[in-house]
Design an enzyme around this catalytic site. Sequence first.
Site, PDB file in Angstrom:
ATOM      1  N   LYS A 153     -32.342  29.378  47.103  1.00 19.15           N
ATOM      2  CA  LYS A 153     -33.407  28.440  47.453  1.00 19.15           C
ATOM      3  C   LYS A 153     -33.793  28.747  48.885  1.00 19.15           C
ATOM      4  O   LYS A 153     -32.939  28.726  49.786  1.00 19.15           O
ATOM      5  CB  LYS A 153     -32.928  26.989  47.320  1.00 19.15           C
ATOM      6  CG  LYS A 153     -34.069  25.981  47.454  1.00 19.15           C
ATOM      7  CD  LYS A 153     -35.010  26.066  46.264  1.00 19.15           C
ATOM      8  CE  LYS A 153     -36.183  25.107  46.391  1.00 19.15           C
ATOM      9  NZ  LYS A 153     -37.031  25.106  45.214  1.00 19.15           N
ATOM     10  N   SER A 223     -36.310  30.937  44.810  1.00 16.67           N
ATOM     11  CA  SER A 223     -37.227  29.820  44.595  1.00 16.67           C
ATOM     12  C   SER A 223     -37.448  29.139  45.932  1.00 16.67           C
ATOM     13  O   SER A 223     -36.485  28.812  46.626  1.00 16.67           O
ATOM     14  CB  SER A 223     -36.627  28.844  43.574  1.00 16.67           C
ATOM     15  OG  SER A 223     -37.457  27.731  43.368  1.00 16.67           O
TER      16      SER A 223
END
Length: 351
Positions: A153, A223
């Site tokens: 992330k 992401s």
Amino acid sequence: MPSLRAHVFRVPADGPDDVAGVEALFASGLQANNIVAVLGKTEGNGCVNDFTRGYATRSFETLFSRYGVDGVSIIMSGGTEGALSPHWTVFARETVETPGERALAIGVSRTPALSPEHLGRREQILLVAEGVKSAMRDAGIDDPADAHFVQIKCPLLTSRRIAEAEAAGRTVATHDTLKSMGLSRGASALGVAVALGEIDATSINDADICTRFDLFSRCASTSSGVELTDHEIIVLGMSAKWSGPLSIDHAVMRDAIDAHSVRKARERLPENSRLAAVLAKAEPDPSGEIDGRRHTMLDDSDIAGTRHARAFVGGVLAGIFGITDLYVSGGAEHQGPPGGGPVAIIVEKEQ
């Protein structure tokens, strides 16, 4: 000789704040302090203004705080287009009095905060590479070939972050906040490639990020989100220091309809085993074609191409595995070949 043992749970979610299913796992005996990571698919748009990711993250932080647990990697991916089902994948590990026998290994790490002016540049690549190596050490994975999926992330640029950087006399890679998501994903993926020895760090410069798509990692899944300024990293692989019934393998889809590669990866895993989780990346092929036929995912002014890709690849994978609670993350810059992406499969052997 003790070893580590992994546990993986797929939990349905009725909304970004629905952590009841995970709390039910605690009630059934799962120790909250054994959880090391949560991957989630939330039902937002997956773009800059998708606040379902932060909402879900806060919901889990609140849950874990009630149990006196901190340090869990919480990675939320927005976008459940098509028939993808919102859900959480919970990863736990414990020490057991069983010799290691080569099983699923899980490692986590977190980098220092990334300065806005370094996003989408070499500095981000090198920062992530060190973080991935740290997560591999945490997992007990010595050989990069044993790493099958690296989930990251990463941050993005917001108007405020851009303004703060420029007020300090620094320049950023882009003023387009949506484009910054791709740059961050791409630089993070190249960091994975450097850590795993897939690419030499000295061969990459700033201009290569999100332009030279011949450079990619076969294991990276990144992401980006507004809810953090550092990088949360989860490495999944196989290690002889771990025991238990869980195994992982991965495929690299050459394009969005490459079901063959995914099926071959499943065949490499134990035949009589239960599917525990599927983790994948998806993106519209930048050529505008799939297997020689034109697609329009990049030409839709109403719906971002990453949203189309999640729905499309989600349908392909659902057809293979027969489930819809699949972790399909959009935006696969430098994550597999252009238009393709890695797919990790975790199974549990019968005992």
